[in-house]
Design a protein around this motif. Sequence first.
Motif, short mmCIF file in Angstrom:
data_model
loop_
_atom_site.label_atom_id
_atom_site.label_comp_id
_atom_site.label_asym_id
_atom_site.label_seq_id
_atom_site.Cartn_x
_atom_site.Cartn_y
_atom_site.Cartn_z
N TRP A 117 -0.26 4.29 2.16
CA TRP A 117 0.38 5.14 1.16
C TRP A 117 1.38 6.13 1.76
CZ3 TRP A 117 0.55 3.20 -3.28
CH2 TRP A 117 -0.51 2.46 -3.80
N GLU A 118 1.45 6.22 3.08
CA GLU A 118 2.47 7.07 3.69
C GLU A 118 3.88 6.56 3.43
OE1 GLU A 118 1.38 9.08 7.63
OE2 GLU A 118 0.15 7.26 7.64
N ALA A 119 4.02 5.30 3.08
CA ALA A 119 5.34 4.77 2.78
C ALA A 119 5.82 5.15 1.39
CB ALA A 119 5.34 3.25 2.92
N PHE A 120 4.89 5.65 0.55
CA PHE A 120 5.19 5.94 -0.85
C PHE A 120 4.89 7.41 -1.16
CE2 PHE A 120 3.85 1.53 -0.49
CZ PHE A 120 4.79 0.84 -1.23
N HIS A 121 5.23 7.80 -2.37
CA HIS A 121 4.83 9.08 -2.95
C HIS A 121 3.96 8.74 -4.15
CE1 HIS A 121 6.17 13.13 -4.99
NE2 HIS A 121 4.86 12.99 -4.93
N LEU A 122 2.65 8.74 -3.95
CA LEU A 122 1.71 8.30 -4.97
C LEU A 122 1.47 9.41 -5.99
CD1 LEU A 122 -0.27 6.07 -5.91
CD2 LEU A 122 -1.98 7.12 -4.40
N VAL A 123 1.59 9.06 -7.30
CA VAL A 123 1.41 10.04 -8.38
C VAL A 123 0.46 9.46 -9.43
CG1 VAL A 123 2.56 11.56 -10.04
CG2 VAL A 123 3.80 10.77 -8.00
#
Length: 252
Positions: A117-123
């Motif tokens: 998930w460091e590759a994304f901005h999880l919301v």
Amino acid sequence: MTWDLRFLGTGAAHAVELGSSAVVLERDRQPLLLVDCGPDTLDRYVDAYGAPPPALYVTHVHMDHVAGMERLFFRLWFDEALRGRTKVFLHATLLPWLQGRVADYPGALAEGGVNYWEAFHLVPCTRGFWHEGLWFDVFPTRHHVQGTSYGLALRGSFVFTGDTRPVPEALVTHAANGELVAHDCGVIGNPSHTGVDDLEREYPAEVRERMALYHYGSFADGETLVSRGYRIARPGEPLALPEPHPPRPTAG
């Protein structure tokens, strides 16, 4: 200002010639939000827009809707300008399922040292989410197990059901303001998907007239739906949308 819903793919899971069902909300022809990311979605998206998506909403975690997220991870991680910037919106109850589908394999990279998930901005969200000054409503749908699929609505503009049986109880609220309704529909329904006879039983004519049907089984099936008097979404096609209503002051 113009608003469009562009269908990158419109097919059921087996209808590979139609592409995995996925759409992009466009504002003035620029991509604002991708909905679902199946095996071929990233290629279709980059072909259309030249870069990976800035934001993704996940309706549910069947692989024809999320399998492209592995490739998206690599595309984002190895570009420092993109790493950690693509927002991923999904209902909070889906997070454990999505984690198991795309993020739990031991070692996101063979070299180690990287969490998926460091590759994304999880919301994660529940009732909905804010994005680019707009409030998007999220609502439960009827696809396999209860609580594992959620549609998306932008008040006054569109409703996207995701894979589902008919959800008249949701459209009473979310399609009450002239919205275009992108609805799962094949020629014949089954316990997890809508058929054309289901539409005619469950929805009033006024709502059916605003529908664009997708997730059908083949090009021939699409033409059968057209012969029944329905508009279908076609791969690569943008559908013009009404202007969204201003967000409600109490939203969020």
